[in-house]
Enzyme design. Structure first.
Site, PDB file in Angstrom:
ATOM      1  N   HIS A  10       0.849  -1.202   0.000  1.00 51.65           N
ATOM      2  CA  HIS A  10       0.000   0.000   0.000  1.00 51.65           C
ATOM      3  C   HIS A  10       0.880   1.246   0.000  1.00 51.65           C
ATOM      4  CE1 HIS A  10      -2.844   3.010   1.514  1.00 51.65           C
ATOM      5  NE2 HIS A  10      -3.797   2.193   1.131  1.00 51.65           N
ATOM      6  N   CYS A  37      -3.528   2.593  -4.640  1.00 48.07           N
ATOM      7  CA  CYS A  37      -4.523   3.341  -3.872  1.00 48.07           C
ATOM      8  C   CYS A  37      -4.628   4.743  -4.449  1.00 48.07           C
ATOM      9  CB  CYS A  37      -4.145   3.380  -2.389  1.00 48.07           C
ATOM     10  SG  CYS A  37      -5.290   4.367  -1.421  1.00 48.07           S
ATOM     11  N   HIS A  56      -7.375   0.259  -4.527  1.00 46.67           N
ATOM     12  CA  HIS A  56      -8.262   1.026  -3.641  1.00 46.67           C
ATOM     13  C   HIS A  56      -8.721   2.232  -4.438  1.00 46.67           C
ATOM     14  CE1 HIS A  56      -6.276  -0.291   0.438  1.00 46.67           C
ATOM     15  NE2 HIS A  56      -6.802  -1.298  -0.221  1.00 46.67           N
ATOM     16  N   ASP A  99     -12.873   1.725  -1.143  1.00 48.53           N
ATOM     17  CA  ASP A  99     -12.104   2.449  -0.131  1.00 48.53           C
ATOM     18  C   ASP A  99     -13.012   3.353   0.695  1.00 48.53           C
ATOM     19  OD1 ASP A  99      -9.759   2.588   1.186  1.00 48.53           O
ATOM     20  OD2 ASP A  99      -8.759   3.968  -0.160  1.00 48.53           O
ATOM     21  N   HIS A 100     -12.539   4.480   1.117  1.00 51.49           N
ATOM     22  CA  HIS A 100     -13.347   5.302   2.035  1.00 51.49           C
ATOM     23  C   HIS A 100     -14.580   5.874   1.340  1.00 51.49           C
ATOM     24  CE1 HIS A 100      -9.243   6.374   4.040  1.00 51.49           C
ATOM     25  NE2 HIS A 100      -9.478   5.084   4.014  1.00 51.49           N
ATOM     26  N   TYR A 135     -15.081   4.481   6.900  1.00 53.75           N
ATOM     27  CA  TYR A 135     -15.624   3.159   6.573  1.00 53.75           C
ATOM     28  C   TYR A 135     -17.094   2.971   6.944  1.00 53.75           C
ATOM     29  CZ  TYR A 135     -10.982   1.800   5.158  1.00 53.75           C
ATOM     30  OH  TYR A 135      -9.784   1.721   4.489  1.00 53.75           O
TER      31      TYR A 135
HETATM   32  C1  DNO Z   1      -6.841   3.287   5.248  1.00 49.50           C
HETATM   33  C2  DNO Z   1      -6.255   2.089   4.651  1.00 49.50           C
HETATM   34  C3  DNO Z   1      -4.896   1.742   5.227  1.00 49.50           C
HETATM   35  C4  DNO Z   1      -4.399   0.445   4.665  1.00 49.50           C
HETATM   36  C5  DNO Z   1      -3.052   0.047   5.133  1.00 49.50           C
HETATM   37  C6  DNO Z   1      -2.550  -1.119   4.340  1.00 49.50           C
HETATM   38  O1  DNO Z   1      -7.990   3.464   5.210  1.00 49.50           O
HETATM   39  O2  DNO Z   1      -6.237   2.138   3.284  1.00 49.50           O
HETATM   40  O3  DNO Z   1      -5.024   1.646   6.604  1.00 49.50           O
HETATM   41  O4  DNO Z   1      -5.256  -0.571   5.029  1.00 49.50           O
HETATM   42  O5  DNO Z   1      -2.164   1.073   5.045  1.00 49.50           O
HETATM   43  O6  DNO Z   1      -1.493  -1.706   5.003  1.00 49.50           O
END
Ligand code: DNO
Length: 386
Positions: free
Chosen positions: A235, A273, A300, A347-348, A364
């Protein structure tokens, strides 16, 4: 020809968003981790099996493990590094024994993602996560009191930082520290003292040292990954620049190219991401996919909107600085050349509607992510038939 597969992050049985909610959202796969296991400890077969069973009994599939956290002793190559590497290998073997072979992790020193506000109210009334350089500088200079901190901020940030801090009441100061010191919401944050001593430690390690420690980690787990068919997906840094003087190694295209070249084996891959990378004004995401897309194994998808100072909030999935249409188009081209499906998660999302009255994990909540997923799904369908 393969396809993009919708997944959804589930923090486990304590997640206010249930597996039944996830099924209703339409996601096929779940992204989950044993967040209750302290960082560095072995994930036992029993616990992995139990989690997998819960997910499968809900009619879903555990597709990605996010994250198996990398212990600080490995990132710093500290005294107990070998012990934690052995634990990590054991966890990977146990995951593979349960059929779980796609693992997401990060190599950010001490802190996972960083924001300065977990709920700014947008003009439409929904809430979003936010990052403000002035707040980070205020924390850095007046709470952490890091030596030389002021050298890391641009003049326009420094001009406003004192007034910014002076105008914060005690409650906001405490909240700001808590937000910065928090890692993944379901896990424990760190103390100010721990952060300070880590900063001192990483100052000696530097970016080169962190890259070396990462390569050492990769080589140490490589044989297990190859034997067990595990893919590690890294990530990016969130946000993608050095903060609080901590080095970062996954922030821009040169970093990503370095990583895939340093360990060319296919078990070393990238979690693309868009929200993390998109917060860097220097990152052109569709162009990045042209260069390292073949090494992306997990995606993501979210968006950010930056201002001139570089502050950013998490915007609607299709409405931000990341050109999501182009990104998606590139991803679809990539999947058409792949043998295996490429999982992504929305993702968010914003905290909105009924979720405004609920306690949710920052970023989330269900409805905002559902909105994002719906938009992304529409985009995929539109592009696929275009
Ligand atoms: C945040 C996430 C991160 C992710 C980690 C992966 O929302 O995208 O916490 O899970 O960095 O290791």
């Amino acid at each position: 020809m393969s396809s993009l597969v919708e997944t959804w992050r589930w923090f486990g049985p304590n997640d206010p968003v249930s597996l039944s909610d996830i099924r209703q959202a339409g996601a096929k796969g779940v992204v989950s981790a044993l967040h209750h296991v302290p960082h560095g400890e072995v994930w036992s077969l029993e616990e992995i099996r139990e989690r997998k069973l819960i997910i499968e009994q809900a009619g879903l599939k555990w597709m990605v493990v996010e994250s198996v956290p990398v212990h600080e002793a490995i990132k710093t190559r500290g005294a107990e590094c070998e012990k934690y590497l052995e634990n990590y290998r054991t966890s990977l073997r146990n995951l593979a024994a349960c059929g779980l072979r796609l693992v997401c992790y990060n190599f950010m020193p001490v802190l996972d993602w960083t924001r300065t506000d977990l709920g700014i109210t947008l003009p439409n009334g929904a809430k979003a996560l936010y990052f403000d350089w002035r707040d980070l500088a205020a924390f850095d200079m007046f709470v952490l009191k890091r030596q030389g901190a002021e050298q890391d901020y641009r003049p326009e940030v420094l001009r406003q930082v004192e007034a910014r801090y002076a105008n914060m009441n005690e409650a906001r100061r405490t909240e700001l520290s808590d937000i910065i010191l928090m890692g993944v919401p379901t896990e424990k944050g760190i103390s100010l003292e721990q952060l300070q001593s880590s900063i001192d430690r990483y100052a000696v390690i530097g970016k080169e040292g962190l890259r070396d420690n990462w390569a050492y980690f990769m080589k140490a787990i490589g044989p297990v990954c190859e034997e067990e068919g595990i893919t590690m997906t890294m990530h990016p840094d969130d946000p993608p620049y050095a903060i609080l003087g901590l080095p970062r190694i996954v922030s821009h295209i040169e970093d990503l190219e370095y990583l895939v070249q340093a360990v060319p084996e296919s078990y070393n891959s990238i979690c693309f991401c868009t929200g993390s990378l998109g917060a860097g004004p220097f990152n052109d995401l569709p162009a990045m996919l042209d260069r390292i897309g073949e090494r992306v194994e997990f995606v993501h998808l979210r968006n950010v909107r930056k201002d001139e100072m570089g502050n950013f909030y998490e915007s609607d999935h299709l409405d931000g600085d990341v050109n999501m249409v182009q990104v998606m188009d590139k991803l679809l081209q990539l999947t058409s050349r792949r043998k295996s499906p490429l999982p992504f998660r929305p993702d968010h999302g914003h905290q909105m509607l009924d979720d405004l009255h609920k306690t949710t994990n920052p970023g989330y909540s269900a409805i905002g992510r559902l909105k994002g997923l719906g938009e992304l799904r529409g985009l995929i369908a539109g592009l696929a038939t275009h």
